[in-house]
Enzyme design. Structure first.
Site, PDB file in Angstrom:
ATOM      1  N   HIS A 134      12.879  12.553  35.782  1.00  0.00           N
ATOM      2  CA  HIS A 134      11.786  11.707  36.221  1.00  0.00           C
ATOM      3  C   HIS A 134      10.529  11.624  35.140  1.00  0.00           C
ATOM      4  O   HIS A 134       9.441  11.513  35.308  1.00  0.00           O
ATOM      5  CB  HIS A 134      11.007  12.313  37.406  1.00  0.00           C
ATOM      6  CG  HIS A 134      12.033  12.293  38.552  1.00  0.00           C
ATOM      7  ND1 HIS A 134      12.974  13.455  38.804  1.00  0.00           N
ATOM      8  CD2 HIS A 134      12.619  11.154  39.348  1.00  0.00           C
ATOM      9  CE1 HIS A 134      13.662  12.923  39.926  1.00  0.00           C
ATOM     10  NE2 HIS A 134      13.624  11.715  40.091  1.00  0.00           N
TER      11      HIS A 134
ATOM     12  N   GLY B 257      21.272 -12.550  -0.812  1.00  0.00           N
ATOM     13  CA  GLY B 257      22.564 -12.638  -1.439  1.00  0.00           C
ATOM     14  C   GLY B 257      22.641 -13.608  -2.793  1.00  0.00           C
ATOM     15  O   GLY B 257      23.294 -12.926  -3.838  1.00  0.00           O
TER      16      GLY B 257
END
Length: 595
Positions: free
Chosen positions: A226, A574
């Site tokens: 909790h 790239g």
């Protein structure tokens, strides 16, 4: 300062009701009680107390632990589940509504986690139900092993072991046993189970700020579910050490929490707390199984891995051990239609030895044991130039500037430079260690393809492996290719990458650097330029092509999924990487031919 937690919800006040509605709509075997707002009860569909001839099994508690408990409602497990608000015990009226909705002549067993609010609310509901004539038994589950043996009246908290107790109770009820027998089976199961958890973060309640109590370098042992503090806060440790610590605590003879001794059979549950990837849970399971079987001498009869009782979005896991007995296994293995009950697996005894990678049917010239793969005792001038060009290209990628990280972050490809640098470093290393046959260009490219395929991974790895393999195929038999043969190999490589990736010029990929380079190289050679001059000119064309991707919309790779607004002025990583290594190779070759 704590930041506001982000949640995919409508409003904090509606999360529990809307969760229940979604669960019931997703699973036709479930239904919910329609009543005033605080009634949050999920039932098996088509249950009628007047005709139900089994013991009803009900569990529940505060919400925020999904799939517990509503996800375990179904024939063979829970008859109903009662939910409160997030981390709040359900009110008495909700519990009573569930009892009245499903309890027939054979009575009802309530499975309750050991928290004061749950004990009081469920307890009052039991007393009220008994006064109305219902036969009720309540079973308390306290499986927490993190704290010392109890001092006072509180006792151990109820954690993920409750799910296993629910299954035992549900299976015995489905088998037609009496109320007394079902309650006894559940109580016995509760005595056999122990749990301890570890957390990397504190959970975030809907509509509340995110706590930074733990910070970035700490972890919590013996947590509650909790958001309450655990037994200890320590520095983050490797998961193998964490698992060992947790198992030793659960099995500690000093605490005596679980009656498990060397030679026992056990059930293991690795429970994610809501924000833990399955990868991490499986790493923990790997260590737990090996340690239980190897160090502690147990037989692991069943393994359950997943998220069974969570704490909203908490990062971490708990480990549950349950002493395995034939009756317990029969209950765990019995069929159920509860939507979230997992499939248990048998742990491999002693672990399965890894299978060796099979050798190709036809020995490859790229095998490391092949005599072809060896550095010549003396490099030709051509071999020296090739070695220098490869080394220059690879070092350019290894030393690629950090600006590539900025490109990747914006384009959604955050691991690209890391992958490229890993491949380039491996090429440098392999050229030294297993000695590329540098006097033979084609075979050297073939070996480079093997290196790349072995270490790079991802899309970029396979594309560069294809690039080198296609060049090898084009140049095979040409140990010292002419400039025109090099140009043809480059064109063949581009065609192969385009064929398998679907990429074309203008799609924002490496081809936007290599296609201009190939075109320029052929044009210059056709014009009669010196091959070295043509190579350098093609490198300049590659860089211009890569820079042009700043103004293009990506059609391939991860950038294709990025908003065009984020791509403005950002070149494709790239294309830039391809231009950089190509230019480095060209300049290296040119330096060898200076007057």
């Amino acid at each position: 300062m704590a930041s506001q937690g982000k949640k995919l919800i409508n409003h904090p006040s509606g999360v529990v009701t809307e969760y229940i509605e979604g669960l019931v709509e997703a699973y036709p075997g479930l239904q919910f009680l329609d009543g005033f707002p605080q009634i949050k009860v999920v039932l098996q569909a088509n249950i009628s107390p007047s005709t139900f001839d089994k013991v009803a099994v009900i569990s529940g508690g505060g919400a925020g632990h999904e799939p517990a408990h509503a996800g375990y409602v179904g024939p063979g497990m829970l008859t109903a589940a009662v939910s409160g608000d997030v981390f709040a015990s359900p009110p008495v009226d909700s519990i009573l509504a569930a009892i009245r909705a499903v309890t027939g002549p054979k009575g009802c067993v309530l499975i309750v986690t050991n928290y004061t609010g749950d004990r009081l609310n469920f307890g009052l509901a039991v007393e009220q139900a008994k006064s109305e004539g219902y036969s009720i038994e309540m079973v308390i589950v306290g499986d927490d092993c993190a704290l010392p043996p109890r001092r006072g009246i509180v006792g151990r908290r109820g954690l993920a072991g409750t799910v296993l107790v629910n299954k035992v109770a549900g299976a015995t009820a489905a088998a037609g046993l009496s109320l007394t027998e079902v309650a006894a089976a559940a109580k016995h199961a509760a005595k056999l189970v122990g749990t301890m958890g570890v957390a990397l973060s504190v959970c975030t309640l809907p509509g509340q700020p995110t706590s930074d109590r733990l910070g970035t370098e700490k972890m919590e042992l013996g947590l509650g579910i909790h958001g309450e503090p655990g037994a200890a806060v320590v520095d983050i440790q490797p998961v193998d050490l964490v698992v060992s610590c947790v198992l030793n605590q659960i099995l500690s003879a000093e605490t005596g929490y679980v009656p498990i001794t060397r030679g026992s059979n056990v059930v293991l549950m690795i429970n994610g707390l809501g924000g833990t990837p399955l990868m991490e849970l499986m790493i923990a399971a790997r260590k737990a199984i090996r340690e239980l079987q190897g160090i502690h001498g147990f037989v692991v009869d069943r393994v359950y891995t997943g998220s069974f009782m969570t704490s909203l979005d908490m990062a971490g896991f708990s480990i549950t051990l349950m002493k395995s007995e034939p009756a317990i296994l029969e209950c765990l293995d019995s069929p159920t239609k509860a939507p979230c009950w997992p499939v248990g697996t048998e742990a491999s005894i002693g672990g399965r030895p890894p299978v060796k990678v099979p050798l190709p049917l036809i020995p490859s010239s790229s095998s490391r044991n092949s005599e072809i793969v060896s550095r010549p005792q003396e490099l030709t001038k051509f071999g020296c130039i090739l070695e220098a060009a490869i080394e220059a290209a690879a070092k350019e990628i290894v030393n690629m500037k950090d600006c590539s990280k900025e490109w990747e972050t914006k384009l959604g490809d955050g691991d690209y430079s890391t992958t490229m640098k890993r491949g380039a470093a491996a090429i440098i290393e392999d050229m030294k260690l297993w000695n590329y046959p540098l006097n033979d260009t084609a075979e050297t490219l073939n070996e480079m393809s093997t290196t790349i395929r072995r270490v790079m991974g991802g899309t970029s790895g396979i594309l560069y492996a294809i690039l080198c393999k296609a060049a090898y195929t084009s140049l095979k038999g040409h140990s010292q290719p002419t400039a025109r043969e090099w140009a043809n190999a480059l064109a063949a490589s581009i065609d192969a990458v385009s064929k398998y990736s679907g990429a074309r010029a203008g799609d924002c990929t490496m081809l936007d650097a290599l296609i201009p380079a190939s075109n320029t190289l052929n044009e210059r050679l056709d014009a009669g330029d010196n091959p070295v001059t043509a190579f350098v000119a093609s490198a300049e064309a590659a860089m211009i092509g890569a820079e042009s991707t700043k103004f293009l919309q990506a059609q391939a790779g991860r950038s294709a999924f990025t908003s065009p607004d984020l791509l403005v002025s950002v070149p494709d990583p790239g294309a830039m990487a391809a231009a950089l290594w190509y230019r480095a190779a060209a300049f290296s070759v040119a330096s060898k031919f200076k007057p």
